[in-house]
Design a protein around this motif. Sequence first.
Motif, PDB file in Angstrom:
ATOM      1  N   CYS A  38      -0.744  -3.140   5.092  1.00 56.42           N
ATOM      2  CA  CYS A  38       0.684  -3.406   5.295  1.00 56.42           C
ATOM      3  C   CYS A  38       1.061  -2.974   6.710  1.00 56.42           C
ATOM      4  O   CYS A  38       0.418  -2.081   7.277  1.00 56.42           O
ATOM      5  CB  CYS A  38       1.458  -2.583   4.267  1.00 56.42           C
ATOM      6  SG  CYS A  38       3.243  -2.775   4.337  1.00 56.42           S
ATOM      7  N   HIS A  60      -1.063   1.052  -0.283  1.00 63.69           N
ATOM      8  CA  HIS A  60      -0.141   1.119  -1.424  1.00 63.69           C
ATOM      9  C   HIS A  60      -0.064  -0.227  -2.155  1.00 63.69           C
ATOM     10  O   HIS A  60       0.920  -0.508  -2.820  1.00 63.69           O
ATOM     11  CB  HIS A  60       1.246   1.583  -0.952  1.00 63.69           C
ATOM     12  CG  HIS A  60       1.776   0.818   0.215  1.00 63.69           C
ATOM     13  ND1 HIS A  60       1.613   1.246   1.523  1.00 63.69           N
ATOM     14  CD2 HIS A  60       2.434  -0.355   0.303  1.00 63.69           C
ATOM     15  CE1 HIS A  60       2.158   0.369   2.350  1.00 63.69           C
ATOM     16  NE2 HIS A  60       2.658  -0.622   1.626  1.00 63.69           N
ATOM     17  N   GLU A  61      -1.075  -1.063  -1.973  1.00 57.01           N
ATOM     18  CA  GLU A  61      -1.075  -2.375  -2.623  1.00 57.01           C
ATOM     19  C   GLU A  61      -2.466  -2.607  -3.217  1.00 57.01           C
ATOM     20  O   GLU A  61      -3.457  -2.144  -2.672  1.00 57.01           O
ATOM     21  CB  GLU A  61      -0.777  -3.466  -1.578  1.00 57.01           C
ATOM     22  CG  GLU A  61       0.596  -3.342  -0.954  1.00 57.01           C
ATOM     23  CD  GLU A  61       0.711  -4.030   0.397  1.00 57.01           C
ATOM     24  OE1 GLU A  61       1.160  -5.178   0.416  1.00 57.01           O
ATOM     25  OE2 GLU A  61       0.329  -3.423   1.406  1.00 57.01           O
ATOM     26  N   ASP A 152       3.866  -5.191  -3.209  1.00 60.40           N
ATOM     27  CA  ASP A 152       4.865  -4.771  -2.229  1.00 60.40           C
ATOM     28  C   ASP A 152       5.575  -5.960  -1.587  1.00 60.40           C
ATOM     29  O   ASP A 152       6.798  -6.110  -1.695  1.00 60.40           O
ATOM     30  CB  ASP A 152       4.148  -3.923  -1.150  1.00 60.40           C
ATOM     31  CG  ASP A 152       5.035  -3.526   0.014  1.00 60.40           C
ATOM     32  OD1 ASP A 152       6.205  -3.928   0.053  1.00 60.40           O
ATOM     33  OD2 ASP A 152       4.556  -2.807   0.897  1.00 60.40           O
TER      34      ASP A 152
END
Length: 351
Positions: A38, A60-61, A152
């Motif tokens: 990201c 975070h994905e 996300d």
Amino acid sequence: MKAIVYGGPGNKAWEDVPEPGIQDPTDAIVKVECTTICGTDLHILKGDVPAVTEGRILGHEGVGVVTEVGPSCTSVTVGDRVIISCISKCMECEFCKAGLTSHCQTLGGIGWIFGHLIDGTQAEYVRVPYADNGLIPLPDTVTAEQGTMLSDILPTGYEIGVLNGAVKQGDVVAVVGVGPVGLAAVMTASSQGASKVIAVDGNKFRLGASREFGATETVDASADDLVAELRRLSRDGLGVDVAIEAVGIPATFGLALDSIRPGGRVANIGVHGEAVQFPIERDWINNITVTTGLVNATTAPELLDKITSGAIDPAKFITHRFTFDQFLGAYDTFADAAKQQALKVIISNTG
Ligand SMILES: [Zn+2]
Ligand SMILES: [Zn+2]
């Protein structure tokens, strides 16, 4: 196991670390099948997010398979294929109950903890707190790559751009900045019934790509008078109904604010590093709405339905594919996205 480990500003490594284990009864462990990088990860690597400390596993994905569950998990079970939401949530505090899971108080007021306050998904295994709430079952009809876009990016474009901007049937929507998150706003604004979606960007590759995501017009950011151009494309010359800001610099925020009609809305998604001008002496009379937000990711199930019905296809985001042993190369490509014509990169665990 191997993971991308943050080593302070400018430093990261794909290195051996201990495998995570269950710490709390509501935890699960997920074997990561694929993940992505990201723009936020690049900010972290520049040192812009001081809460991320050395030794932290980033990311975070992702999508993966549950390999272990704590005794208090009731809905997730070992063997489930799941989307890992970028937002963790207790679903018991006042904020979670109100849908503001990104401000979960049980987690200290911030639901974004993966690759930030706890180890993240750019690893072979990840520990997922409150696993029943943060893991979304992946239907067989949705690929792991498509599912990864629901961690996300798609919820961010949809919730913070389209829903905060209250985009409705017939609206003329300008999306200022069509990087991956801007494109997620373009895609979901179109599926929400906007009559025109105008993509504004300085990058010709992204402008071209935006057409495939549903943009009906494109405006090159180097044009002479962008405000006049956006007004010209609006319903009656008075300005666009909604401007979605997806860059995060004063000039693009100003463009969004200057381009909306009386009663119009600016939905800010951009991550800002400096103050912007807000001409209240002009706008106090204009009945405008400006919104900000961090994704709650509560719309992932709704977006999953849009994928299975064929209304949206997030596979369009994926321009580059790597395996885990090429992880550092994936970072190089994503960090040089404009030149590499990269939108989202997927890194798959083939082991
Ligand atoms: Zn992100
Ligand atoms: Zn909570």
